[in-house]
Write an enzyme that holds these catalytic residues in place. Structure first.
Site, PDB file in Angstrom:
ATOM      1  N   ASN A 202       0.792  -1.229   0.000  1.00 27.18           N
ATOM      2  CA  ASN A 202       0.000   0.000   0.000  1.00 27.18           C
ATOM      3  C   ASN A 202       0.823   1.278   0.000  1.00 27.18           C
ATOM      4  O   ASN A 202       0.310   2.357   0.291  1.00 27.18           O
ATOM      5  CB  ASN A 202      -0.938  -0.011   1.207  1.00 27.18           C
ATOM      6  CG  ASN A 202      -1.771  -1.276   1.275  1.00 27.18           C
ATOM      7  OD1 ASN A 202      -1.617  -2.090   2.183  1.00 27.18           O
ATOM      8  ND2 ASN A 202      -2.631  -1.488   0.276  1.00 27.18           N
TER       9      ASN A 202
ATOM     10  N   ILE B 130       0.797   6.870   0.065  1.00 21.97           N
ATOM     11  CA  ILE B 130       0.147   5.844   0.883  1.00 21.97           C
ATOM     12  C   ILE B 130      -1.296   5.669   0.442  1.00 21.97           C
ATOM     13  O   ILE B 130      -2.039   6.657   0.286  1.00 21.97           O
ATOM     14  CB  ILE B 130       0.184   6.227   2.373  1.00 21.97           C
ATOM     15  CG1 ILE B 130       1.636   6.423   2.828  1.00 21.97           C
ATOM     16  CG2 ILE B 130      -0.510   5.169   3.232  1.00 21.97           C
ATOM     17  CD1 ILE B 130       1.753   7.025   4.217  1.00 21.97           C
ATOM     18  N   CYS B 131      -1.708   4.435   0.252  1.00 21.75           N
ATOM     19  CA  CYS B 131      -3.091   4.128  -0.099  1.00 21.75           C
ATOM     20  C   CYS B 131      -3.755   3.431   1.086  1.00 21.75           C
ATOM     21  O   CYS B 131      -3.437   2.279   1.403  1.00 21.75           O
ATOM     22  CB  CYS B 131      -3.150   3.235  -1.336  1.00 21.75           C
ATOM     23  SG  CYS B 131      -4.837   2.804  -1.830  1.00 21.75           S
ATOM     24  N   VAL B 132      -4.632   4.142   1.756  1.00 23.53           N
ATOM     25  CA  VAL B 132      -5.394   3.569   2.868  1.00 23.53           C
ATOM     26  C   VAL B 132      -6.751   4.248   2.880  1.00 23.53           C
ATOM     27  O   VAL B 132      -6.879   5.443   2.575  1.00 23.53           O
ATOM     28  CB  VAL B 132      -4.640   3.763   4.208  1.00 23.53           C
ATOM     29  CG1 VAL B 132      -4.464   5.229   4.534  1.00 23.53           C
ATOM     30  CG2 VAL B 132      -5.334   3.022   5.339  1.00 23.53           C
TER      31      VAL B 132
END
Length: 234
Positions: free
Chosen positions: A87, A94-96
């Site tokens: 992620n 950042i991928c969240v």
């Protein structure tokens, strides 16, 4: 990236200042906060790699950037320390979900930091920015763990085995501002080379301390170079 201080209304700036001050005084466990007096809309942090993960023992520098529409729009998060994680993109982005569709203004920055730390424990391969890391996580965890551990040792650990949270490539992604230039020293512990005892038994005629120290430094450089060559072969 330019500061958004003058773009945010005064009441939002007051709330941000209050929250950042509270975070600095009482940070979440395993997270250090480095607020800037120059730009309250850019928060630098250092996250300790959780035990039981390939990131254990590492210190990962990160920053949150508050846009001009914060808190209606979530902040953007970037890792400044290289990390092999599904992620986290190659430029540190950042991928969240909490930074996207699950964002709510009332969640606050503490919740964001805790969520990102939890992401180191429980990666989500379904929303992978690093497709290779996501694939390995699902198909060959041992290889994923080895890759993640190797990058942790090289970039996120202090001492001869690592570079104390080395940043992303200088040409990649948003870069830290000058006021945070000493963050690596504050987060990683810094310090000079370890003292090397003089050779025993030869007195003044034995090898000098400088020569011994040079040998230790050369061994450390060779060890790090070997790790990087191993990484390129992966």
């Amino acid at each position: 990236m330019n500061s958004n201080v003058e773009n945010l209304p005064p009441h939002v700036l007051r709330l941000v200042y209050k929250e950042v001050s509270a975070l600095a005084a009482d940070p979440p466990e395993g997270i250090k906060i480095y607020p800037s007096d120059e730009d309250i809309t850019e928060l630098h942090t250092a996250i300790e790699g959780p035990e039981g993960t390939p990131f254990a023992g590492g210190v990962f520098r990160m920053r949150l950037v508050l846009g001009k529409d914060f808190p209606a729009v979530p902040p953007k998060g970037y890792f400044l320390t290289k990390i092999f994680h599904p992620n986290v993109g190659h430029k540190g982005e950042i991928c969240v979900n909490v930074l996207k569709r699950d964002w709510k203004a009332e969640l606050g920055l503490r919740h964001v930091l805790l969520t990102i730390k939890c992401l180191l424990i429980h990666p989500n391969p379904e929303s992978a920015l690093n497709e290779e890391a996501g694939r390995l996580l699902l198909e060959d965890y041992a290889e994923y763990e080895a890759r993640a551990r190797l990058l942790t040792e090289i970039h996120a650990m202090t001492g001869p085995a690592g570079s104390s949270g080395a940043s992303q490539d200088p040409n990649d992604g948003p870069q830290p501002k000058k006021h945070a230039g000493d963050l690596g020293k504050r987060a990683g512990g810094g310090g000079g080379a370890p003292a090397v005892p003089a050779a025993l038994g030869n007195g003044a005629n034995g090898p000098s301390t400088t020569a011994s120290s040079s040998g230790v430094n050369n061994a450390a450089v060779k060890k790090k170079a070997d790790k990087k060559r191993a990484l390129r072969r992966l």
